[in-house]
Structures are given as C-alpha cells and as structure tokens.
Design a protein around this motif. Structure first.
Motif, short mmCIF file in Angstrom:
data_model
loop_
_atom_site.label_atom_id
_atom_site.label_comp_id
_atom_site.label_asym_id
_atom_site.label_seq_id
_atom_site.Cartn_x
_atom_site.Cartn_y
_atom_site.Cartn_z
N ASN A 117 0.84 -1.19 0.00
CA ASN A 117 0.00 0.00 0.00
C ASN A 117 0.88 1.25 0.00
O ASN A 117 2.11 1.17 -0.17
CB ASN A 117 -0.96 -0.01 1.19
CG ASN A 117 -0.23 -0.05 2.53
OD1 ASN A 117 0.98 0.19 2.62
ND2 ASN A 117 -0.98 -0.35 3.58
N ARG A 118 0.28 2.43 0.21
CA ARG A 118 1.03 3.68 0.12
C ARG A 118 2.16 3.75 1.16
O ARG A 118 3.25 4.24 0.87
CB ARG A 118 0.07 4.87 0.29
CG ARG A 118 0.73 6.22 0.06
CD ARG A 118 -0.28 7.33 0.19
NE ARG A 118 -1.26 7.27 -0.87
CZ ARG A 118 -1.11 7.78 -2.10
NH1 ARG A 118 0.01 8.39 -2.42
NH2 ARG A 118 -2.06 7.69 -3.00
N LEU A 119 1.90 3.26 2.39
CA LEU A 119 2.92 3.30 3.44
C LEU A 119 4.15 2.50 3.05
O LEU A 119 5.28 2.98 3.16
CB LEU A 119 2.32 2.75 4.75
CG LEU A 119 1.36 3.64 5.52
CD1 LEU A 119 0.75 2.88 6.69
CD2 LEU A 119 2.09 4.89 6.03
N LEU A 120 3.92 1.27 2.60
CA LEU A 120 5.06 0.43 2.23
C LEU A 120 5.74 0.95 0.97
O LEU A 120 6.97 0.85 0.83
CB LEU A 120 4.59 -1.02 2.01
CG LEU A 120 5.67 -2.06 1.70
CD1 LEU A 120 6.77 -2.05 2.76
CD2 LEU A 120 5.07 -3.45 1.59
N PHE A 121 4.93 1.55 0.06
CA PHE A 121 5.51 2.12 -1.16
C PHE A 121 6.51 3.22 -0.82
O PHE A 121 7.63 3.26 -1.35
CB PHE A 121 4.40 2.66 -2.07
CG PHE A 121 4.92 3.35 -3.31
CD1 PHE A 121 5.32 2.61 -4.41
CD2 PHE A 121 5.03 4.74 -3.35
CE1 PHE A 121 5.81 3.24 -5.55
CE2 PHE A 121 5.52 5.36 -4.48
CZ PHE A 121 5.90 4.62 -5.59
N LYS A 122 6.12 4.11 0.09
CA LYS A 122 7.01 5.21 0.46
C LYS A 122 8.26 4.68 1.18
O LYS A 122 9.36 5.22 0.99
CB LYS A 122 6.26 6.22 1.33
CG LYS A 122 5.15 6.93 0.58
CD LYS A 122 4.44 7.94 1.45
CE LYS A 122 5.28 9.19 1.66
NZ LYS A 122 4.54 10.27 2.34
N ASP A 123 8.09 3.64 1.97
CA ASP A 123 9.24 3.03 2.66
C ASP A 123 10.19 2.42 1.64
O ASP A 123 11.42 2.58 1.74
CB ASP A 123 8.74 1.98 3.65
CG ASP A 123 9.85 1.40 4.50
OD1 ASP A 123 10.49 2.16 5.23
OD2 ASP A 123 10.09 0.17 4.41
N ARG A 124 9.65 1.71 0.67
CA ARG A 124 10.47 1.11 -0.38
C ARG A 124 11.17 2.20 -1.22
O ARG A 124 12.32 2.03 -1.64
CB ARG A 124 9.61 0.24 -1.28
CG ARG A 124 8.99 -0.98 -0.59
CD ARG A 124 9.82 -2.23 -0.76
NE ARG A 124 9.19 -3.39 -0.16
CZ ARG A 124 8.35 -4.21 -0.79
NH1 ARG A 124 8.05 -3.98 -2.07
NH2 ARG A 124 7.83 -5.26 -0.16
N LEU A 125 10.46 3.30 -1.45
CA LEU A 125 11.03 4.38 -2.24
C LEU A 125 12.22 5.02 -1.51
O LEU A 125 13.25 5.31 -2.12
CB LEU A 125 9.96 5.43 -2.54
CG LEU A 125 10.40 6.63 -3.38
CD1 LEU A 125 11.02 6.19 -4.70
CD2 LEU A 125 9.21 7.59 -3.61
N LEU A 126 12.08 5.17 -0.20
CA LEU A 126 13.17 5.73 0.59
C LEU A 126 14.41 4.82 0.51
O LEU A 126 15.54 5.29 0.31
CB LEU A 126 12.73 5.91 2.04
CG LEU A 126 13.80 6.44 3.02
CD1 LEU A 126 14.28 7.82 2.59
CD2 LEU A 126 13.24 6.48 4.44
#
Length: 564
Positions: A400-409
């Motif tokens: 989801n959006r939370l994990l996406f942003k974590d992966r992007l970081l």
C-alpha cells in the motif's frame, strides 16, 4: 569347619563391600559395574552380567558387564549385547519369572541355557543368576514360604503394585561346581540391597527428570511470550529439550502456511544436533514428504509416532525403514505441532545411539512442548498477518502507500550509493469509473486484481508495484542506467493494460495514463518525486489517456522514441 567359617567370613565381607559401594554411589549406573567387579574378584569367577528389566517392552536387556580380560570372553560379551530375554526365556528370563536364584552346574549341557554354544567357546561352565528384588517382591516371597509352612496369613506382608524385580545379575565361572547353599543365601541378601537401591535411584531419577522437564517446559513457554527472534528461540528450545530427553537430533518441520502451497508440504525447518552428530535436515525433509504415505497419514491425523526400534519396523512401511536405517537412526519419536484442530507441523526426536530411550512421562511433557511451539507459531503468523495487513492492499495484496514510500526511501538510498537512477511511475486507469458504474463494484474489483497481476509481470523482482488509490497504482523502477529504460517499461505496461479482459462474461477493455519522475534528475525528496509523477500522469490524462509523460518535458522525446 574352618572352610565353612572362612566362606562365611568371605561372604559377609562381600556383603559389606557391596553395602559400601551402594552408600558411596549417587546413581545405579555408577554402582553396578563396581558390584559386578567385586563379585567376580571376591568369588574368583570369570564374568558378571547385569540385565535390566524393561517394563514397557516386557524384556530383560543387557545393561552392564565385568569380566577378566580374555578374547574368547570378549566375543561372548559382544554377542550377548545383541540379545534380550522375555520372561521365562534363558537363564535371565527364568530368574525373572521365578524370583529366586538359579544355579546351572554346566551351561553347555543345560537345555534352557540359550547361549550354550558361545559359552562353551568362551570356556564358561557354571552360571548362577539371581534377581534384584524390591521390598514388595520380597514380601511376596516370604508370604509364599509362610504358606508352604502352614502359616498362611500369619506373615501379613502386602504385595504392592509395580515392577518388583528390577533386574537380574548372572555370574559365570570356568569351573564346574555343585550349588553352594551359603552363597545362594548371600545372593538372596544382596539381591534386596541392590534391588532396593536401584528402585530408589530410578525413582529419584524419574522425579529429577520430571522436575527438569517441567522447568524446561516453563522456560520454553516463557521464552515465546514476547520474542522478537522466533528462529533463535526455536533453535535454543530444540537444544534444551534435545539434551533433556537425550536425543541425538531434534528437528522442527513447519507446513507451508500460504494459500498457494500444497497441503502438508514442508516449509520452514529448524534442527539441533548433539555434539558429534551430523546434520540430516535435508535428508529428513525428503523422507517426510508425500512419497511416504504411512508417515504422512499419521501426520495429517495429528498422531504421535514412536518407533522404539527401527530395525523391527514392519514391512508395511519398508520405505521409511530403508531411509531411517540409511541415516543410522535407531529410534524415532514424532510429536505433532498443532493448536486445536490445526496441524502446523511436527517435531522429530531421533537417536542414532540408543533404542527405546524415552519414558512415558517424558513423552507427555514433549507433547506439551509441541503445543507451546504450536501456539508460538500461531502467534507469529498472526503478528505477521497483522503487519502484512498494515502494509498491503487487501484486494490485490500489493504494497500500500505506506510500504511504497518506505520502499522508495530505501531505493533512493541504494541509488545514491550506486550512482544510478530510479523512476517513480504513477498509473491511473482510464474509464474505470464508467466500468464500475455500469457493471458494478464486484466487476471493478476483479479488473483491479487482473491489472495488479499484469503490472507485476511487467517489472523485475527488485522493482515495486503498489496500489495507492482506488484505481491508482504506483511503481518504483530501481537501478536504472538511463531514463529511457523507464520509457521502455512504461510502454510495455500500456500495451499490457489495454489488452481485453474477460470477466464473468464481460469483455472489458480499458487503458491507463502514466506519469514518470526520475531520481536524482527531478528531485531527491520522496514526496516531491511522487507529486511530480502524479502531475505527469495528469498530463497523460489530459492527452486523452493511454499514454505516458515524464515530469520533465525535455525527457518526453524518450517516450516517443519507444512508442510502438
């Protein structure tokens, strides 16, 4: 008279010596070899054996020996170690049944002496066996004597339940002699001394082992309450219980928990091996496969399997026997790991040294450990499920959006170290609202799941596809050498998305609008990169969809260059 007096004094000194041995010994394992040696040396006999009563198997098993050094006697002992006696069988079995000493003047000519041939080869002639008796058995013997004397009921010794004869000692001499009544009388006395000592030490050992088991069960239970490292706690716990029950190898086999696996298929495994024992986890996992139907049938029923002696497995499970013998496993216990009706796996305890080495009380406690491990697995699975739900879309199972942003970081940090680029792709389906309104949300949901599967097939395993909105998907393309690599993937995605989908009789066609931002060319900030890709996606929407745009308009030449 002098000879009689000397013999009497010698026999008394033997009794005294045995009393000292028993008083100085903490365990019967330490006492028995010394007793056998004392008997042989004091009587000037050649060999002494101790046969332990196995109550569960109703057998006498070879337990200890002492003998004067001799190659022929060594061979006799080696063959005797492979034998066990049933009640009434051979000299040890006959003593066990009768509960009285038996003197064989010449073993070679005695029909009930089953080892006559090897005894003859060893030069052994006399054999005397006497039981090791507990108080309850001695009471029964006295009761019998009183009855024969016409005093039935006058003695009043109660017969208690239990294993009254705990073992048999057999002595051998290379001389032929007539039975010695005084020596037999001494055997009757020391049989009670030794028998009571063995029973006492067995009781103490059973109590000590029970306490140790209960402490271990409590320790393992506490260990899993708030563990952060399940694998380490399992490994430590297997070592604790393996040493306690004297197994040589302990393994935990977990069944797969995901919906795509075959029922009963083994997933994660853990192993503990005693010092000097080789790992066999791969071979054991091969054995515990669906190929071996008898084992798997029992596993699926949650049934305990205890093979006390692998060599005596029936032919019905010859496949399992062949593998166990090849792995040199002599005995095997398998405990199911389950919570209520759910079977999660099993724990195997194998021994390459001894057979039938587990007590019934210990097995009960091992069952408890299986339940504790099962509860810990369920808790871990629940925690994993909660974490998964917190970071994944429930419909498509994508991040989801939370994990996406974590992966992007993390992707940006990796790109910074490698000096390469990263692309953020935002995708929005065209005319999705029309499909939802006309065909219903159920069809819309099925379409989203199909799109998710197609997107996942378009990227590499190191990339990330996430569902970040109703019909919005976000993609991270990592480790890029040139921004045109992102354009190639973008057009591949567009081509896949526009292929028709047959959903419950509806032939559905859709398309998508894509926007792309590039690290580090557009920004170093994750929020800015997402906003830029989102803005580029709206450019694509305004261009009637089914296309893609870079945030930096100067890069759109790469889009046209790779448009098919």
């Amino acid at each position: 008279m002098e000879d009689i007096r000397k013999r009497f004094e010698r026999y008394k000194s033997i009794q005294y010596a045995i009393t000292l041995i028993l008083a100085a010994s903490d365990t019967f394992e330490n006492a028995v070899p010394k007793i056998l040696k004392t008997l042989c040396e004091s009587l000037q006999w050649s060999l002494a054996e101790f046969w332990m009563a196995d109550r569960g198997a109703n057998k006498l098993r070879f337990a200890e020996v002492w003998y004067k050094p001799s190659a022929k006697i060594s061979e006799f002992v080696a063959q005797s170690r492979q034998i066990s006696f049933s009640p009434g069988e051979g000299l040890p079995g006959s003593v066990w049944v009768n509960g009285k000493p038996i003197w064989i003047e010449d073993v070679v000519s005695d029909s009930n002496f089953l080892r006559a041939k090897i005894a003859d080869e060893a030069g052994l002639r006399i054999a005397v066996g006497f039981p090791l008796i507990t108080v309850s058995a001695m009471n029964a013997l006295l009761e019998s004597v009183a009855t024969e004397a016409g005093l039935h009921g006058a003695v009043g010794f109660p017969l208690r339940d239990g294993n009254e004869i705990v073992g048999v000692i057999v002595l051998f001499s290379n001389k032929i002699e007539k039975p010695d009544g005084e020596l037999i009388g001494m055997f009757n006395v020391i049989s009670i001394q030794i028998g009571q000592f063995i029973r006492l030490k067995q009781t103490e050992e059973t109590l000590r082992r029970k306490i140790d088991f209960e402490k271990t069960v409590a320790k393992i239970s506490t260990r899993f309450v708030n563990t952060l490292d399940f694998g380490n706690e399992i490994s430590v716990s297997l070592a604790d219980v393996g040493r306690l029950c004297k197994a040589t190898r302990v393994c935990l086999f977990q069944f797969h928990n995901d919906r795509n696996s075959v029922a009963g298929e083994i997933g994660k495994t853990y192993e503990w091996c005693d010092e000097g024992i080789a790992s066999n986890i791969q071979n054991l996992q091969e054995m515990y496969s669906t190929t071996y139907t008898w084992l798997m049938e029992n596993f699926n029923k949650g049934t305990m399997i205890y093979i006390t002696d692998v060599s005596k497995i029936t032919q019905g499970i010859a496949s399992e026997k062949e593998i166990l013998e090849r792995l040199k496993i002599k005995s095997l216990l398998i405990i199911p790991v389950q919570v209520e009706e759910k079977l999660l796996g099993f724990i195997s305890f194998d021994n390459v040294v001894a057979i039938d080495n587990l007590h019934e009380d210990n097995i009960t406690l091992l069952y408890m450990i299986g339940e504790i491990v099962g509860s810990a697995i369920i808790r871990k699975q629940s925690e994993s499920l909660i974490r998964h739900m917190a970071y994944h879309d429930p419909l498509t199972n994508l991040p989801n959006r939370l994990l996406f942003k974590d992966r992007l970081l993390m992707g940006i940090m990796q790109a910074k170290r490698s000096g390469r680029m990263l692309a953020v792709v935002i995708l929005d389906l065209d005319i999705f609202k029309t499909i939802n309104d006309s065909l219903g949300h159920h069809i819309g949901d099925l379409l989203l799941k199909i799109v998710a599967e197609r997107l996942t097939r378009c990227v590499r395993g190191s990339d990330t596809v996430a569902r970040t909105g109703g019909d919005e998907f976000s993609i991270i393309l990592s480790d890029l050498t040139h921004m045109q690599n992102a354009a190639v993937v973008a057009w591949k995605i567009l081509d896949v998305i526009k292929k028709p989908c047959l959903i419950e009789g509806h032939n559905i066609r859709t398309a998508a609008s894509l926007g792309i931002s590039i690290y580090p060319l557009d920004s170093h900030n994750i929020d800015d990169l997402i906003k830029m890709a989102d803005k580029a996606m709206y450019y694509s929407k305004q261009s009637d969809g089914n296309t893609c745009h870079f945030y930096n308009s100067d890069m759109n030449k790469y889009v046209q260059a790779h448009k098919e």
